[in-house]
Design an enzyme around this catalytic site. Structure first.
Site, short mmCIF file in Angstrom:
data_model
loop_
_atom_site.label_atom_id
_atom_site.label_comp_id
_atom_site.label_asym_id
_atom_site.label_seq_id
_atom_site.Cartn_x
_atom_site.Cartn_y
_atom_site.Cartn_z
N GLN A 101 -3.64 3.53 -2.55
CA GLN A 101 -3.01 2.97 -3.56
C GLN A 101 -2.55 1.33 -3.21
OE1 GLN A 101 -1.45 4.43 -6.69
NE2 GLN A 101 -3.63 4.62 -6.42
N MET B 69 0.69 -1.26 -0.03
CA MET B 69 -0.09 -0.03 0.06
C MET B 69 0.97 1.23 -0.11
SD MET B 69 -2.75 1.30 2.98
CE MET B 69 -1.54 1.82 4.23
N ASN B 70 0.45 2.30 -0.79
CA ASN B 70 1.40 3.64 -0.69
C ASN B 70 0.19 4.69 -0.68
OD1 ASN B 70 1.36 2.77 -3.64
ND2 ASN B 70 1.87 4.89 -3.94
N ASP B 71 0.21 5.71 -1.41
CA ASP B 71 -0.41 6.84 -0.87
C ASP B 71 -2.20 6.48 -0.44
OD1 ASP B 71 1.47 7.52 -2.37
OD2 ASP B 71 0.52 8.74 -4.08
N GLU C 65 4.37 15.82 -6.52
CA GLU C 65 3.28 14.91 -6.38
C GLU C 65 2.23 15.29 -5.56
OE1 GLU C 65 5.33 10.52 -7.42
OE2 GLU C 65 5.65 11.07 -5.22
N ARG D 287 -0.18 13.98 -12.84
CA ARG D 287 -0.98 12.88 -11.92
C ARG D 287 -1.54 13.77 -10.64
NH1 ARG D 287 3.98 10.91 -12.12
NH2 ARG D 287 5.37 11.31 -10.31
N ASP D 288 -2.50 12.72 -10.10
CA ASP D 288 -2.93 12.99 -8.56
C ASP D 288 -3.79 14.01 -8.53
OD1 ASP D 288 -0.88 10.96 -8.20
OD2 ASP D 288 0.42 12.38 -7.45
N PHE E 119 -4.01 5.17 -10.53
CA PHE E 119 -3.19 5.95 -9.67
C PHE E 119 -3.66 6.91 -8.70
CE2 PHE E 119 1.67 5.95 -11.27
CZ PHE E 119 1.72 4.48 -11.06
N SER E 120 -3.13 7.54 -7.89
CA SER E 120 -3.64 8.50 -6.82
C SER E 120 -4.70 9.52 -7.23
CB SER E 120 -2.53 9.20 -6.10
OG SER E 120 -1.91 8.27 -5.38
#
Ligand code: FRU
Length: 481
Positions: A40, A22-24, A200, A148-149, A82-83
């Protein structure tokens, strides 16, 4: 359920997924009494890849129930998920229905572009918008693929939705009336702030200064990898104004949300009336893929309330654990006027807290000290204040497993930002993390660590002698039932 969340190094009051990487945090939105936390998540493995949006729900920001995957890559051939963020579309501006939840995320194939999905059943199931992507990547092939994001919010003054986007070395603001058609309004940041890494996960929101609701400022969070103050990834912030088109800064200088190595990609909850609540990823791209945990990798910070505070005419962003923490705090012990000369050991009952604890001290004196959390294997995490350098620090050099990454076993530093004679420190310790909130949340540090045995002893040290006016420590209940 009984043996999950019991593994070695498993956080006991911080969110982590049952398994896999897991990330963000993504799409954090409060709706109908529920806090949604998307994230994520690798669908199959304990390393980064196959990114989708995992999902958990809480009614109190403390106890979480993991849900089925919310948004996964599939036949639309737009790649990974993605995020991004989520909003409550109260007035049905997108036409998916009043009070539908609308999520924005970055699709990765063939390039990074912004897509949308919606839910009409309180976030339980999600449908991808059939006209995705809603913002195409038209920057051209010569420009690196950093686009992104999307973080979307409702801007009352201009009656528009505003999206903040991270574009390599700056943030772009886009606007929309219907969440589907987006117009670029402006760019911010090419020549401002820290640029030692890629920008980011931006987040734009407004807060009162010193609690005065007649005096508000806009805050822009920007995560950056690498280039953090103690190495690797970290999150900086800017304070300014936003008029629906341009973000303009009111003060210069590089400011960090958190000086520790392990709070990244943090953003705030959407649809909260009066509080800005942030959750960050408690890891660092420098070593996130190597941390010695399984069958999961990654955990989140304890939810934090963000505020603005003026010190010597500079406005700072402060963080504090959300007040819901009180629900899981137990067995508080308080002492007054503790004089530490040399070394002072806290009573042995601290052992019963099993390494999950809240520790607070307040003093009217600025003096060097350290707080040493240790076990009988000689492993320790040291948190302290260096008076000479006017810095707080966390030292994880001897905190168990460090050799999975050369730069891991280090001492990290952070400036003290006030000259006030009053000082206070709040520490949250869980199995594998420490969060430091100093001077009422002005200086923040978050560090993870991997000890081979529970830290069950606390000693406070001060060679010069420190009078602690108020000392409290408590156990914290495990959140997994
Ligand atoms: C930040 C980040 C984001 C991206 C996501 C991919 O940690 O790199 O920019 O959307 O992670 O998982």
């Amino acid at each position: 359920q009984s043996n999950i969340y019991q593994e070695e190094h498993r956080p006991q009051f911080h969110y982590s997924p049952q398994k896999n990487w897991m990330n963000d945090p993504n799409g954090m939105v409060y709706f109908d009494g529920e806090y949604h936390l998307f994230y994520q998540h690798d669908n199959y493995e304990n390393v980064f890849g196959n990114m989708s949006w995992g999902h958990a729900i809480s009614r109190d920001l403390i106890h979480w129930q993991e849900q089925p995957k919310a948004i996964v890559p599939d036949s639309d051939s737009l790649g990974m998920i993605f995020s991004g963020s989520a909003v409550v579309d109260k007035n049905n501006s997108a036409g998916f229905g009043a009070n539908s939840l609308v999520a924005f995320y970055t699709s990765t194939s063939p390039k990074q572009q912004q897509s949308m999905a919606y839910s009409t059943d309180k976030g339980r199931t999600w449908t991808k918008y059939k006209e995705n992507p809603v913002i195409k990547n038209e920057v051209g092939d010569q420009i690196p693929d950093d686009f992104r994001d999307p973080k979307v919010m409702w801007h009352k003054e201009s009656q528009k939705w505003i999206m903040s986007l991270a574009v390599k070395d700056h943030v772009e603001f886009w606007s929309s009336k219907n969440l589907k058609e987006w117009t670029k309004e402006s760019e911010f940041g090419q020549a401002i702030g820290s640029h030692d890494g890629v920008w980011e996960c931006p987040d734009l929101f407004e807060l009162p200064v010193d609690g005065n609701t007649n005096n508000k400022r806009w805050i822009l969070l920007v995560s950056m990898n690498p280039g953090g103050p103690n190495g690797g990834s970290a999150t900086q912030y800017f304070i300014g104004n936003f008029d629906g088109k341009y973000f303009t800064i009111l003060q210069t200088g590089i400011r960090w949300v958190d000086y520790g190595t392990d709070n990244y990609a943090g953003v705030t909850y959407s649809n909260m009336e009066n509080r800005a609540i942030a959750i960050g990823w408690m890891s660092n791209w420098q070593y996130a893929g190597k941390v010695p945990t399984q069958p999961w990798r990654g955990a989140y910070t304890f939810p934090r309330k963000l505020s603005l505070k003026t010190v010597d005419n500079i406005i700072f962003l402060t963080s504090a654990p959300v007040k819901e923490l009180d629900k899981i705090v137990t067995n508080t012990r308080s002492m007054q006027n503790v004089d530490v000369k040399g070394s002072y050991d806290l009573p042995a009952d601290i052992k019963s807290f099993k390494g999950k604890l809240l520790f607070q001290l307040a003093s009217e004196q600025i003096e060097e000290y350290s707080i040493v959390l240790s076990n009988d294997r000689g492993e320790e995490v040291v948190v302290g204040f260096d008076k000479q350098a006017n810095q707080y620090y966390i030292d994880r050099t001897k905190a168990g497993k460090t050799d999975f990454e050369k730069g891991f076993g280090k001492r990290h530093i952070a400036p003290r930002l006030t000259k006030d004679n009053h000082t206070d420190v709040t520490l949250l310790f869980d199995a594998a993390s420490v969060e430091l909130f100093a001077d009422n949340g002005l200086t923040i540090m978050t560090d993870i660590f991997f000890v081979n045995k529970t830290l069950s002893k606390i000693s406070i040290k001060s060679a010069n002698g420190l009078n602690i006016k108020e000392l409290n420590y408590s156990g914290i209940e495990r959140i997994w039932k």
